[in-house]
Design a protein around this motif. Structure first.
Motif, PDB file in Angstrom:
ATOM      1  N   UNK A 130      -6.332 -12.098 -19.466  1.00 19.37           N
ATOM      2  CA  UNK A 130      -7.858 -12.243 -21.022  1.00 19.37           C
ATOM      3  C   UNK A 130      -8.577 -11.570 -20.485  1.00 19.37           C
ATOM      4  N   UNK A 131      -9.540 -11.298 -20.153  1.00 20.81           N
ATOM      5  CA  UNK A 131     -10.809 -10.842 -19.628  1.00 20.81           C
ATOM      6  C   UNK A 131     -10.131  -9.099 -20.033  1.00 20.81           C
ATOM      7  N   UNK A 132      -9.310  -8.746 -18.784  1.00 26.03           N
ATOM      8  CA  UNK A 132      -9.406  -7.447 -18.853  1.00 26.03           C
ATOM      9  C   UNK A 132      -8.115  -6.915 -20.135  1.00 26.03           C
ATOM     10  N   UNK A 133      -7.645  -7.795 -21.244  1.00 27.35           N
ATOM     11  CA  UNK A 133      -6.921  -7.426 -22.373  1.00 27.35           C
ATOM     12  C   UNK A 133      -7.723  -6.057 -23.716  1.00 27.35           C
ATOM     13  N   UNK A 134      -8.381  -5.882 -23.404  1.00 25.66           N
ATOM     14  CA  UNK A 134      -9.079  -5.067 -23.875  1.00 25.66           C
ATOM     15  C   UNK A 134      -9.364  -3.497 -23.793  1.00 25.66           C
ATOM     16  N   UNK A 135      -8.755  -3.387 -22.532  1.00 26.10           N
ATOM     17  CA  UNK A 135      -9.615  -2.063 -21.429  1.00 26.10           C
ATOM     18  C   UNK A 135      -8.831  -0.837 -22.301  1.00 26.10           C
ATOM     19  N   UNK A 136      -7.430  -1.743 -22.845  1.00 31.97           N
ATOM     20  CA  UNK A 136      -6.748   0.137 -23.601  1.00 31.97           C
ATOM     21  C   UNK A 136      -7.302   0.442 -24.912  1.00 31.97           C
ATOM     22  N   UNK A 137      -7.620  -0.648 -25.577  1.00 32.68           N
ATOM     23  CA  UNK A 137      -8.280   0.050 -26.957  1.00 32.68           C
ATOM     24  C   UNK A 137      -9.396   0.314 -26.764  1.00 32.68           C
ATOM     25  N   UNK A 138     -10.469   0.089 -26.282  1.00 33.87           N
ATOM     26  CA  UNK A 138     -11.728   0.615 -25.657  1.00 33.87           C
ATOM     27  C   UNK A 138     -11.210   2.186 -25.225  1.00 33.87           C
ATOM     28  N   UNK A 139     -10.471   2.076 -24.054  1.00 37.60           N
ATOM     29  CA  UNK A 139     -10.139   3.693 -24.384  1.00 37.60           C
ATOM     30  C   UNK A 139     -10.160   4.430 -25.374  1.00 37.60           C
ATOM     31  N   UNK A 140      -9.331   3.662 -26.101  1.00 38.61           N
ATOM     32  CA  UNK A 140      -8.370   4.886 -27.057  1.00 38.61           C
ATOM     33  C   UNK A 140      -9.389   4.853 -28.370  1.00 38.61           C
ATOM     34  N   UNK A 141     -10.599   3.795 -28.824  1.00 41.71           N
ATOM     35  CA  UNK A 141     -12.019   4.582 -28.738  1.00 41.71           C
ATOM     36  C   UNK A 141     -12.793   5.709 -28.774  1.00 41.71           C
ATOM     37  N   UNK A 142     -12.840   5.372 -26.837  1.00 42.33           N
ATOM     38  CA  UNK A 142     -13.002   6.365 -26.286  1.00 42.33           C
ATOM     39  C   UNK A 142     -12.613   7.759 -25.725  1.00 42.33           C
ATOM     40  N   UNK A 143     -11.800   7.679 -26.275  1.00 40.71           N
ATOM     41  CA  UNK A 143     -10.925   9.063 -26.166  1.00 40.71           C
ATOM     42  C   UNK A 143     -11.734   9.930 -27.423  1.00 40.71           C
ATOM     43  N   UNK A 144     -10.612   9.008 -28.952  1.00 40.47           N
ATOM     44  CA  UNK A 144     -11.538   9.398 -30.497  1.00 40.47           C
ATOM     45  C   UNK A 144     -12.733  10.021 -30.710  1.00 40.47           C
ATOM     46  N   UNK A 145     -13.163   9.340 -29.657  1.00 43.69           N
ATOM     47  CA  UNK A 145     -14.874   9.859 -30.109  1.00 43.69           C
ATOM     48  C   UNK A 145     -15.225  11.056 -28.603  1.00 43.69           C
ATOM     49  N   UNK A 146     -14.305  10.839 -27.829  1.00 44.18           N
ATOM     50  CA  UNK A 146     -14.275  12.346 -27.081  1.00 44.18           C
ATOM     51  C   UNK A 146     -15.656  12.422 -26.104  1.00 44.18           C
TER      52      UNK A 146
END
Length: 233
Positions: A142-158
């Motif tokens: 549960x604690x690690x469940x948002x990692x991929x979505x944070x990565x998505x935002x990071x990629x989109x923000x460059x």
């Protein structure tokens, strides 16, 4: 707890709002994991009905095989990518024009390498915690469940990090104080999950998009109530 956070009912309402009139696109978007659930459902019944003809130890070894691990990681990448699409869908209110193709967004060159290693690290760490006890493993998942979505935002923000562990760490920080909310949200689907399994997985044709959209709404709700810049930077 921040009183501005949406309730499970409100998050589900947001999911149903975008799916209203667009269920076909939601179903197509989730068709691959849905077929997997149906396959597992039918396979489980078939295995159970002929259990005496199989060696239980062989089944255990098969489950823990390298192939099984790879399938789990690839399925995790796929389902996370589907949530990527729902995150954008919720933000723009525009359904994907090509839902089947959009489902594989996490396999594109912009996302795949990071997605693979984040899922791999997530799998290893949760497995190690689960070896100690089941409960710590669930908590860490549960604690690690948002990692991929944070990565998505990071990629989109460059603004991507050189260290894939950073996204798991940021997810853990983001979920601090929110793990119970996430667990309750998951639990709220329990009845539907049971019903879906009773239909040999066929119920996931409708349940899979509903759940994906709801968990996308959960992530957006977390972002809106936390310092987004600190999460992505």
């Amino acid at each position: 707890m921040n009183s501005n956070f949406k309730t499970s009912a409100s998050l589900k309402s947001s999911a149903k709002e975008i799916l209203h009139g667009n269920w076909s696109k939601g179903i197509i978007l989730n068709i691959i994991p849905t077929l997997y659930y149906i396959f597992v459902g039918i396979g489980t019944v078939a295995y159970t009905s002929t259990y005496n003809y199989y060696d239980p130890q062989s089944a255990t070894n098969s489950t823990n095989s390298a192939f099984g691990i790879i399938v789990s990681i690839l399925l995790g990448i796929l389902t996370s990518g589907i949530v990527f699409v729902f995150i954008d869908w919720l933000k723009t209110k525009n359904a994907p024009e090509t839902p089947f193709k959009s489902a594989f967004v996490a396999f594109t060159k912009d996302y795949f390498t990071g997605s693979f290693f984040i899922q791999l690290l997530n799998y290893i760490w949760v497995l190690l915690w689960s070896i100690l006890l089941i409960v710590p493993g669930v908590i860490k998942a549960i604690a690690y469940s948002q990692a991929m979505f944070i990565y998505k935002d990071a990629v989109e923000s460059g603004n991507t990090s050189d260290h894939y562990t950073d996204y798991i760490t940021k997810s853990r920080q983001m979920m601090d104080g929110n793990k119970w909310r996430y667990f309750v949200l998951q639990l709220s689907f329990l009845g539907w999950d049971i019903l879906a399994w009773l239909t040999l997985g066929i119920g996931y044709i409708w349940l899979a998009p509903y759940k994906s959209a709801t968990f996308a709404a959960f992530y957006l709700d977390l972002k809106e109530n936390q310092n987004t810049a600190e999460i992505i930077d």
